[in-house]
Design a protein around this motif. Structure first.
Motif, PDB file in Angstrom:
ATOM      1  N   LEU A 126       0.844  -1.193   0.000  1.00  0.00           N
ATOM      2  CA  LEU A 126       0.000   0.000   0.000  1.00  0.00           C
ATOM      3  C   LEU A 126       0.879   1.242   0.000  1.00  0.00           C
ATOM      4  CD1 LEU A 126      -2.793   1.457   0.383  1.00  0.00           C
ATOM      5  CD2 LEU A 126      -2.314   1.351   2.844  1.00  0.00           C
ATOM      6  N   ALA A 127       0.576   2.173  -0.886  1.00  0.00           N
ATOM      7  CA  ALA A 127       1.170   3.505  -0.835  1.00  0.00           C
ATOM      8  C   ALA A 127       0.125   4.465  -0.282  1.00  0.00           C
ATOM      9  CB  ALA A 127       1.617   3.956  -2.219  1.00  0.00           C
ATOM     10  N   VAL A 128       0.486   5.178   0.756  1.00  0.00           N
ATOM     11  CA  VAL A 128      -0.381   6.197   1.336  1.00  0.00           C
ATOM     12  C   VAL A 128       0.153   7.551   0.898  1.00  0.00           C
ATOM     13  CG1 VAL A 128      -1.219   7.258   3.462  1.00  0.00           C
ATOM     14  CG2 VAL A 128      -0.985   4.768   3.311  1.00  0.00           C
ATOM     15  N   VAL A 129      -0.664   8.299   0.204  1.00  0.00           N
ATOM     16  CA  VAL A 129      -0.266   9.611  -0.298  1.00  0.00           C
ATOM     17  C   VAL A 129      -0.873  10.674   0.609  1.00  0.00           C
ATOM     18  CG1 VAL A 129      -0.393  11.228  -2.228  1.00  0.00           C
ATOM     19  CG2 VAL A 129      -0.085   8.771  -2.653  1.00  0.00           C
ATOM     20  N   GLY A 130      -0.021  11.336   1.359  1.00  0.00           N
ATOM     21  CA  GLY A 130      -0.462  12.348   2.308  1.00  0.00           C
ATOM     22  C   GLY A 130      -0.329  11.845   3.734  1.00  0.00           C
ATOM     23  N   ALA A 131       0.611  12.408   4.491  1.00  0.00           N
ATOM     24  CA  ALA A 131       0.801  12.013   5.890  1.00  0.00           C
ATOM     25  C   ALA A 131      -0.086  12.877   6.783  1.00  0.00           C
ATOM     26  CB  ALA A 131       2.268  12.151   6.283  1.00  0.00           C
TER      27      ALA A 131
END
Length: 406
Positions: free
Chosen positions: A148-153
């Protein structure tokens, strides 16, 4: 056409609480609660936690028990998005053409996720988390061993990353700033969250953004602005939300960043109130207009807007508050630290339990307690007092928080 009464647009947390507040406040007439979704009103915090992890059933997110609406004579209209408001005729038009006449109207239309405008954003597997259906889709998608890539921390991004790791999913989190949650908490506290996530196996790609998503019909990789790429079986984008103000603007209500309301949550029309994400509220304590996109604000503003529609005349002065649970970490934040000079700590972030105070001069304008409990009320009292704080006292772990304010 339905008879006059209270109409609430948005079967959200704020909308459901507005119905509750109105009935508890003595509204004896009809109450109609109309929402675009087919689900009963639900709260959003469980979506990125237990519901998405699969440890809790969707029903845990419901605002009220099943029998609440019938028991309080609240007509709930699901799958009924509002398409227009005629203030001169005191009517709301719903999709399909049904019109509801109102004596009083509460707008609680919430927000819509901000879409990322890069090539490949339409690929399958590029997801967002806003609705219950989104959470259920992610629950099925995030399996052990998947990437999974999460864009936006952001809050959504960090909570999704934590839940995904707890499901055994491999996670990479991407953000153009130097620390997770830096926009909200600043770099000082953001560094703690960076350690928290790396300690749980999240790979951080900070200081870089997204150039494009790549894949043949379905996302396979995220190309970053630094020239590198991240392999991904799925992507969750968490880059903020936009308040749903078009309905209010089209009706002629005053709108800026949100729907403008006074201290009683009344809009520019005396019979119309607004609550939750869309309400740009003149805050009597903070002395500024604020628009808050968090659970506590939706809940409490909804209650106040409903009560005021029933004639209560309450001033809404709740200090902005939110919370987050990630892994075994729990935190609370209170205040409105949009401008601060420095951060001071009670306890050491390296130890994983601390209180951080955001100062403007000698005033505490916000505070976050991480794995420290029973101090949030004292943090709120400091913010509300607007008085110079005793910095030595609030940062001393041996000083009783009850003495922080006189």
């Amino acid at each position: 056409m339905a008879s006059d009464g209270l109409v609430i647009v948005g079967a959200s947390l704020a909308g459901a609480k507005a119905a509750e507040g109105a009935r508890d406040g003595g509204w004896a007439g009809a109450i109609r609660l109309a929402g675009a979704e087919w689900h009963l009103p639900y709260e959003r915090p469980p979506l990125s936690k237990g519901v998405m992890q699969g440890s809790e059933q969707p029903s845990v997110a419901r605002v009220h028990d099943d029998g609440f609406y019938a028991g309080h004579e609240i007509e709930i209209l699901l799958g009924a998005a509002a398409t227009g408001i005629d203030l001169a005729d005191s009517t709301v038009t719903l999709a399909g053409g049904r019109r509801l006449r109102f004596d009083k109207l509460v707008l609680a239309t919430g927000s819509t996720v901000r879409r990322i405008p890069v090539p490949g954003a339409e690929l399958d597997g590029v997801c967002y988390l806003r609705s219950l259906d989104d959470a259920l889709g992610l629950r099925d998608l995030l399996q052990p061993g998947r990437r999974l890539a999460v864009v936006g921390a952001s809050w959504i991004g960090t909570e999704v990353a934590a839940s995904a790791r707890q499901r055994g999913t491999e996670v990479v989190m991407v953000d153009p700033l130097s620390q997770p949650l830096e926009r909200v908490l600043g770099p000082e506290v953001g560094r703690y969250f960076a350690r928290l996530h790396t300690d749980h196996g999240v790979k951080l790609r900070l200081g870089t953004g997204v150039e494009a998503f790549a894949g043949d019909g379905r996302v396979e990789a995220v190309r970053l602005t630094d020239g590198s790429a991240v392999d991904a079986d799925a992507v969750v984008v968490g880059i903020g939300v936009n308040p749903n103000v078009d309905l209010a603007r089209s009706a002629g209500l005053a709108v800026d960043q949100g729907v403008l309301v006074d201290a009683h949550l009344t809009t520019s029309h005396p019979d119309v109130f607004a609550a939750g994400d869309i309400a740009e509220h003149h805050h009597p304590v903070l002395g500024a207009r604020v628009r808050v996109e968090h659970w506590a604000n939706a809940l409490n503003q909804g209650l106040t807007a409903g009560a005021n529609a029933a004639g209560a005349g309450q001033v809404y002065d709740g200090i902005p508050y939110f919370f987050s649970d990630q892994y075994d970490m729990g935190m609370e934040y209170s205040g409105w630290a949009t401008g601060y000079d420095r951060v001071v700590f009670r306890g050491d972030p390296e130890d994983g339990a601390f209180v951080a105070f955001y100062l403007s001069g000698e005033r505490v304008v916000g505070g976050v307690n991480v794995n420290v409990w029973d101090v949030n009320a004292q943090v709120q009292a400091l913010v509300r007092s607007a008085a110079p704080a005793d910095i030595d006292a609030i940062t001393d772990p041996d000083v009783d928080p009850a003495t922080w304010t006189p």
